[in-house]
Design a protein around this motif. Structure first.
Motif, PDB file in Angstrom:
ATOM      1  N   PHE A  35       0.808  -1.222   0.000  1.00 18.73           N
ATOM      2  CA  PHE A  35       0.000   0.000   0.000  1.00 18.73           C
ATOM      3  C   PHE A  35       0.846   1.280   0.000  1.00 18.73           C
ATOM      4  O   PHE A  35       0.304   2.376   0.135  1.00 18.73           O
ATOM      5  N   VAL A  36       2.148   1.147  -0.172  1.00 22.74           N
ATOM      6  CA  VAL A  36       3.028   2.314  -0.271  1.00 22.74           C
ATOM      7  C   VAL A  36       3.144   2.705  -1.744  1.00 22.74           C
ATOM      8  O   VAL A  36       3.578   1.910  -2.577  1.00 22.74           O
ATOM      9  N   VAL A  37       2.718   3.927  -2.053  1.00 24.08           N
ATOM     10  CA  VAL A  37       2.779   4.433  -3.425  1.00 24.08           C
ATOM     11  C   VAL A  37       3.696   5.644  -3.436  1.00 24.08           C
ATOM     12  O   VAL A  37       3.385   6.670  -2.824  1.00 24.08           O
ATOM     13  N   TYR A  38       4.827   5.506  -4.111  1.00 20.09           N
ATOM     14  CA  TYR A  38       5.868   6.528  -4.068  1.00 20.09           C
ATOM     15  C   TYR A  38       6.235   6.769  -2.606  1.00 20.09           C
ATOM     16  O   TYR A  38       6.711   5.872  -1.934  1.00 20.09           O
ATOM     17  N   ARG A  39       6.000   7.952  -2.082  1.00 23.85           N
ATOM     18  CA  ARG A  39       6.349   8.205  -0.675  1.00 23.85           C
ATOM     19  C   ARG A  39       5.129   8.180   0.236  1.00 23.85           C
ATOM     20  O   ARG A  39       5.240   8.430   1.437  1.00 23.85           O
ATOM     21  N   ARG A  40       3.982   7.872  -0.324  1.00 22.14           N
ATOM     22  CA  ARG A  40       2.746   7.888   0.466  1.00 22.14           C
ATOM     23  C   ARG A  40       2.438   6.487   0.976  1.00 22.14           C
ATOM     24  O   ARG A  40       2.303   5.542   0.209  1.00 22.14           O
ATOM     25  N   ASP A  41       2.308   6.361   2.291  1.00 18.42           N
ATOM     26  CA  ASP A  41       1.995   5.081   2.918  1.00 18.42           C
ATOM     27  C   ASP A  41       0.492   5.029   3.204  1.00 18.42           C
ATOM     28  O   ASP A  41      -0.015   5.745   4.068  1.00 18.42           O
ATOM     29  N   ASN A  42      -0.206   4.168   2.471  1.00 18.59           N
ATOM     30  CA  ASN A  42      -1.659   4.044   2.630  1.00 18.59           C
ATOM     31  C   ASN A  42      -2.057   2.874   3.525  1.00 18.59           C
ATOM     32  O   ASN A  42      -3.230   2.492   3.550  1.00 18.59           O
ATOM     33  N   GLU A  71     -13.081   4.508  13.797  1.00 15.38           N
ATOM     34  CA  GLU A  71     -12.479   5.733  14.322  1.00 15.38           C
ATOM     35  C   GLU A  71     -11.255   6.130  13.503  1.00 15.38           C
ATOM     36  O   GLU A  71     -10.447   5.294  13.115  1.00 15.38           O
ATOM     37  N   GLY A  72     -11.132   7.416  13.217  1.00 19.20           N
ATOM     38  CA  GLY A  72      -9.967   7.922  12.507  1.00 19.20           C
ATOM     39  C   GLY A  72     -10.051   7.807  11.002  1.00 19.20           C
ATOM     40  O   GLY A  72      -9.077   8.107  10.304  1.00 19.20           O
ATOM     41  N   SER A  73     -11.193   7.393  10.478  1.00 17.70           N
ATOM     42  CA  SER A  73     -11.328   7.265   9.028  1.00 17.70           C
ATOM     43  C   SER A  73     -12.138   8.427   8.469  1.00 17.70           C
ATOM     44  O   SER A  73     -12.893   9.075   9.197  1.00 17.70           O
ATOM     45  N   ASN A  74     -11.985   8.680   7.176  1.00 15.71           N
ATOM     46  CA  ASN A  74     -12.772   9.734   6.543  1.00 15.71           C
ATOM     47  C   ASN A  74     -13.050   9.358   5.096  1.00 15.71           C
ATOM     48  O   ASN A  74     -12.274   8.630   4.452  1.00 15.71           O
ATOM     49  N   TYR A  75     -14.142   9.866   4.567  1.00 13.45           N
ATOM     50  CA  TYR A  75     -14.609   9.468   3.248  1.00 13.45           C
ATOM     51  C   TYR A  75     -13.621   9.839   2.129  1.00 13.45           C
ATOM     52  O   TYR A  75     -13.340   8.994   1.264  1.00 13.45           O
ATOM     53  N   PRO A  76     -13.095  11.071   2.084  1.00 16.41           N
ATOM     54  CA  PRO A  76     -12.161  11.400   0.992  1.00 16.41           C
ATOM     55  C   PRO A  76     -10.959  10.459   0.940  1.00 16.41           C
ATOM     56  O   PRO A  76     -10.510  10.082  -0.149  1.00 16.41           O
ATOM     57  N   ALA A  77     -10.447  10.077   2.120  1.00 17.69           N
ATOM     58  CA  ALA A  77      -9.295   9.163   2.147  1.00 17.69           C
ATOM     59  C   ALA A  77      -9.681   7.798   1.576  1.00 17.69           C
ATOM     60  O   ALA A  77      -8.937   7.207   0.783  1.00 17.69           O
ATOM     61  N   TYR A  78     -10.841   7.288   1.982  1.00 13.48           N
ATOM     62  CA  TYR A  78     -11.316   6.011   1.444  1.00 13.48           C
ATOM     63  C   TYR A  78     -11.511   6.094  -0.072  1.00 13.48           C
ATOM     64  O   TYR A  78     -11.105   5.203  -0.821  1.00 13.48           O
ATOM     65  N   HIS A  79     -12.166   7.162  -0.517  1.00 13.84           N
ATOM     66  CA  HIS A  79     -12.486   7.299  -1.937  1.00 13.84           C
ATOM     67  C   HIS A  79     -11.216   7.330  -2.787  1.00 13.84           C
ATOM     68  O   HIS A  79     -11.131   6.647  -3.823  1.00 13.84           O
ATOM     69  N   HIS A  80     -10.231   8.098  -2.364  1.00 13.47           N
ATOM     70  CA  HIS A  80      -8.976   8.167  -3.116  1.00 13.47           C
ATOM     71  C   HIS A  80      -8.259   6.819  -3.070  1.00 13.47           C
ATOM     72  O   HIS A  80      -7.738   6.342  -4.097  1.00 13.47           O
ATOM     73  N   PHE A  81      -8.232   6.206  -1.910  1.00 16.37           N
ATOM     74  CA  PHE A  81      -7.527   4.928  -1.723  1.00 16.37           C
ATOM     75  C   PHE A  81      -8.109   3.826  -2.608  1.00 16.37           C
ATOM     76  O   PHE A  81      -7.369   3.044  -3.208  1.00 16.37           O
ATOM     77  N   ILE A  82      -9.435   3.784  -2.732  1.00 21.34           N
ATOM     78  CA  ILE A  82     -10.087   2.721  -3.495  1.00 21.34           C
ATOM     79  C   ILE A  82     -10.156   3.054  -4.985  1.00 21.34           C
ATOM     80  O   ILE A  82      -9.833   2.219  -5.837  1.00 21.34           O
ATOM     81  N   SER A  83     -10.567   4.248  -5.337  1.00 16.56           N
ATOM     82  CA  SER A  83     -10.872   4.562  -6.735  1.00 16.56           C
ATOM     83  C   SER A  83      -9.755   5.221  -7.524  1.00 16.56           C
ATOM     84  O   SER A  83      -9.827   5.256  -8.759  1.00 16.56           O
ATOM     85  N   HIS A  84      -8.707   5.734  -6.850  1.00 16.11           N
ATOM     86  CA  HIS A  84      -7.691   6.485  -7.591  1.00 16.11           C
ATOM     87  C   HIS A  84      -6.252   6.093  -7.267  1.00 16.11           C
ATOM     88  O   HIS A  84      -5.380   6.223  -8.127  1.00 16.11           O
ATOM     89  N   SER A  85      -5.991   5.642  -6.065  1.00 18.21           N
ATOM     90  CA  SER A  85      -4.617   5.334  -5.674  1.00 18.21           C
ATOM     91  C   SER A  85      -4.029   4.236  -6.560  1.00 18.21           C
ATOM     92  O   SER A  85      -4.740   3.345  -7.028  1.00 18.21           O
ATOM     93  N   LYS A  86      -2.706   4.288  -6.774  1.00 13.28           N
ATOM     94  CA  LYS A  86      -2.040   3.369  -7.706  1.00 13.28           C
ATOM     95  C   LYS A  86      -1.456   2.130  -7.028  1.00 13.28           C
ATOM     96  O   LYS A  86      -0.646   1.417  -7.630  1.00 13.28           O
ATOM     97  N   TRP A  87      -1.855   1.842  -5.782  1.00 17.18           N
ATOM     98  CA  TRP A  87      -1.311   0.630  -5.158  1.00 17.18           C
ATOM     99  C   TRP A  87      -1.753  -0.597  -5.957  1.00 17.18           C
ATOM    100  O   TRP A  87      -2.799  -0.627  -6.577  1.00 17.18           O
ATOM    101  N   ASP A  88      -0.901  -1.628  -5.942  1.00 13.02           N
ATOM    102  CA  ASP A  88      -0.991  -2.746  -6.873  1.00 13.02           C
ATOM    103  C   ASP A  88      -1.872  -3.877  -6.322  1.00 13.02           C
ATOM    104  O   ASP A  88      -1.424  -4.684  -5.508  1.00 13.02           O
ATOM    105  N   HIS A  89      -3.115  -3.923  -6.791  1.00  5.53           N
ATOM    106  CA  HIS A  89      -4.013  -4.986  -6.325  1.00  5.53           C
ATOM    107  C   HIS A  89      -3.562  -6.358  -6.820  1.00  5.53           C
ATOM    108  O   HIS A  89      -3.796  -7.367  -6.144  1.00  5.53           O
ATOM    109  N   GLU A  90      -2.907  -6.424  -7.976  1.00  4.54           N
ATOM    110  CA  GLU A  90      -2.424  -7.709  -8.484  1.00  4.54           C
ATOM    111  C   GLU A  90      -1.342  -8.288  -7.579  1.00  4.54           C
ATOM    112  O   GLU A  90      -1.306  -9.493  -7.327  1.00  4.54           O
ATOM    113  N   GLU A  91      -0.470  -7.424  -7.087  1.00  8.18           N
ATOM    114  CA  GLU A  91       0.554  -7.874  -6.149  1.00  8.18           C
ATOM    115  C   GLU A  91      -0.085  -8.364  -4.847  1.00  8.18           C
ATOM    116  O   GLU A  91       0.322  -9.384  -4.283  1.00  8.18           O
TER     117      GLU A  91
END
Length: 473
Positions: A35-42, A71-91
């Motif tokens: 879940f690490v994409v470039y320098r962003r740890d998701n 607790e500690g979650s928010n919709y924009p973070a979920y939305h970006h993580f699921i629909s836009h983030s480039k983490w590798d689901h195949e891996e």
């Protein structure tokens, strides 16, 4: 979580149970780097999402409800993580498959039973036309043609242990032929080639074999057993299968001669098509009528909660021909029927060698397809497999891979507690995990006690069935 959270909303006026969320953190460690994409740890968002899948009840495991529960979650973070983030689901899926393979190998040593790779499709009912792959097509979950998405899944199964390890969404021709629609759903160019469900299944098998996933045979329903290209592909790969087929499948009891007939008349069109000569073909449901009681063996195939599953089993070396190849292919026909007044009959073909397995073993391969249905039930009822509100390609695959990850987490919970709680179900494991995350120690212990009482009653029923069988044997 409405019913579960009635215990004073679990976290209100109480200290969290001491295990807290260490159980999920511990399970996540080997996957965090995916879940690490470039320098962003998701990885924290991934953990929150999995927590949401586990804690939200069926029909509510979507991002909006997760924000309310975790607790500690928010919709924009979920939305970006699921629909836009480039983490590798195949891996991630590859690692899940390897993890599951290791689990099944350990279970195989304990049970001395083979591991199956079971393929099957499942539908997700959806509204509208924008969700990837959605179309008016047959939905098994509804038992009719409906507006839905359909995907092919594979599960590893050993004895009663099963978990989903791969997926591939089916894209109808109406999607493949609509460039604008594909562009809007962000389907990669490499995926815009029409493939049947059996072709998708073969691709999945190839990926898992390449990754080192271990299994002893491949199973599936009649859609896959009937498909000649799939079975031919498995022959070429040297992979054993026991795949269901339909009752109207044609067989030859001896190897037919496949030739283009010689013209018998000087005039007229000369034959150009291959024909099977020498022996007649039979439908399977015609062949079964020629059998006597002596042609069947009665086998105790596997234990169930209601005693042994007993089947009458018949196996026969036969040949099948697709009307195109220059030689018929040898198969083992596996026919089973239940021991009751109106028996249910099931047909399968295997590419095993003659006498390679006993009737009981062939029947065991056939019935283990039951567990893939259980993995679908658990994933949809307990882990929100169909509860997503996602339209694009990457979002769909991200959600499905995280459901699979949550599934293997719960399988591990069941395995770790199997000595003390051998009857623990996926729902049991899920509810206990919820109380580890959000409840007090007292609330957790209350659920343990309730589960113990249920298991005692269930074990008593199971024992009663087996005692009854022993009296009549």
């Amino acid at each position: 979580m409405e019913k579960i959270q009635s215990d004073k909303k679990l976290s209100e006026n109480s200290q969290k149970y001491s295990l807290s969320d260490d159980c999920i953190n511990h399970r996540m460690i080997q996957f965090n780097d995916v879940f690490v994409v470039y320098r962003r740890d998701n990885s924290q968002t991934a953990k929150n999402y999995i927590t949401g899948l586990i804690t939200c009840e069926k029909g509510h495991a979507n991002m909006e409800r997760m924000v309310e529960e975790v607790e500690g979650s928010n919709y924009p973070a979920y939305h970006h993580f699921i629909s836009h983030s480039k983490w590798d689901h195949e891996e991630l899926i590859s690692r899940i498959a390897i993890d599951a393979s290791q689990i099944m190998e350990a279970n195989k040593k304990a049970t001395q039973l083979p591991t199956g790779y079971i393929i099957d499709e499942s539908a997700h009912l959806k509204k509208g036309k924008a969700s990837i792959g959605v179309a008016n097509q047959y939905a098994g979950v509804a038992g009719k043609v409906d507006n839905c998405q359909v995907a092919v899944y594979s599960s590893l199964v050993n004895d009663t242990r099963a978990t989903i390890i791969n997926e591939s969404i089916f894209l109808p021709k109406s999607w493949i032929n609509d460039k604008k629609r594909c562009d809007k759903a962000k389907i990669p160019e490499s995926a815009r080639t029409y493939k049947t469900k059996p072709e998708l299944a073969l691709d999945m098998i190839d990926r898992n074999v390449a990754d080192g996933v271990k299994f002893d045979w491949i199973g599936g329903d009649g859609l896959y057993g009937h498909n000649f290209e799939l079975t031919k592909g498995l022959d070429q790969r040297g992979l054993l299968y026991v795949l269901d087929v339909h009752k109207d499948e044609k067989i030859y009891l001896e190897e037919p001669q496949i030739i283009i007939p010689v013209a018998t008349k000087a005039r007229g069109r000369r034959p150009t098509k291959l024909q099977a000569l020498g022996v007649p073909s039979l439908r399977l449901d015609q062949y079964i009528k020629t059998l006597n009681q002596a042609d069947w063996t009665e086998e105790k195939v596997r234990k169930t909660a209601k005693g042994w599953l007993k089947l009458q089993v018949h196996t026969k070396q036969v040949w099948v021909w697709n009307g195109k190849e220059e030689q018929a292919r040898r198969r083992i026909a596996v026919i089973t029927r239940t021991v009751e007044k109106r028996p249910k009959v099931k047909y399968s073909f295997s590419n095993a060698q003659k006498d390679q397995y006993t009737n009981k073993e062939f029947a065991y391969f056939q019935v283990q397809r039951y567990w893939v249905e259980r993995t679908f039930d658990d994933s949809k009822n307990e882990l929100g497999m169909s509860d997503y509100q996602i339209r694009n390609w990457i979002g769909w695959h991200h959600h499905q891979s995280l459901v699979m990850l949550a599934g293997i987490f719960l399988l591990k919970e069941k395995i770790e507690k199997q000595t003390e709680y051998p009857l623990m179900s996926t729902r049991d494991a899920r509810i206990l995990l919820i109380f580890e995350l959000f409840g007090t120690k007292e609330q957790y212990q209350k659920r343990i006690n309730q589960m113990k009482i249920r298991h005692m009653q269930r074990q008593s029923d199971i024992d009663r069935y087996y005692r009854y069988e022993e009296l009549w044997e």
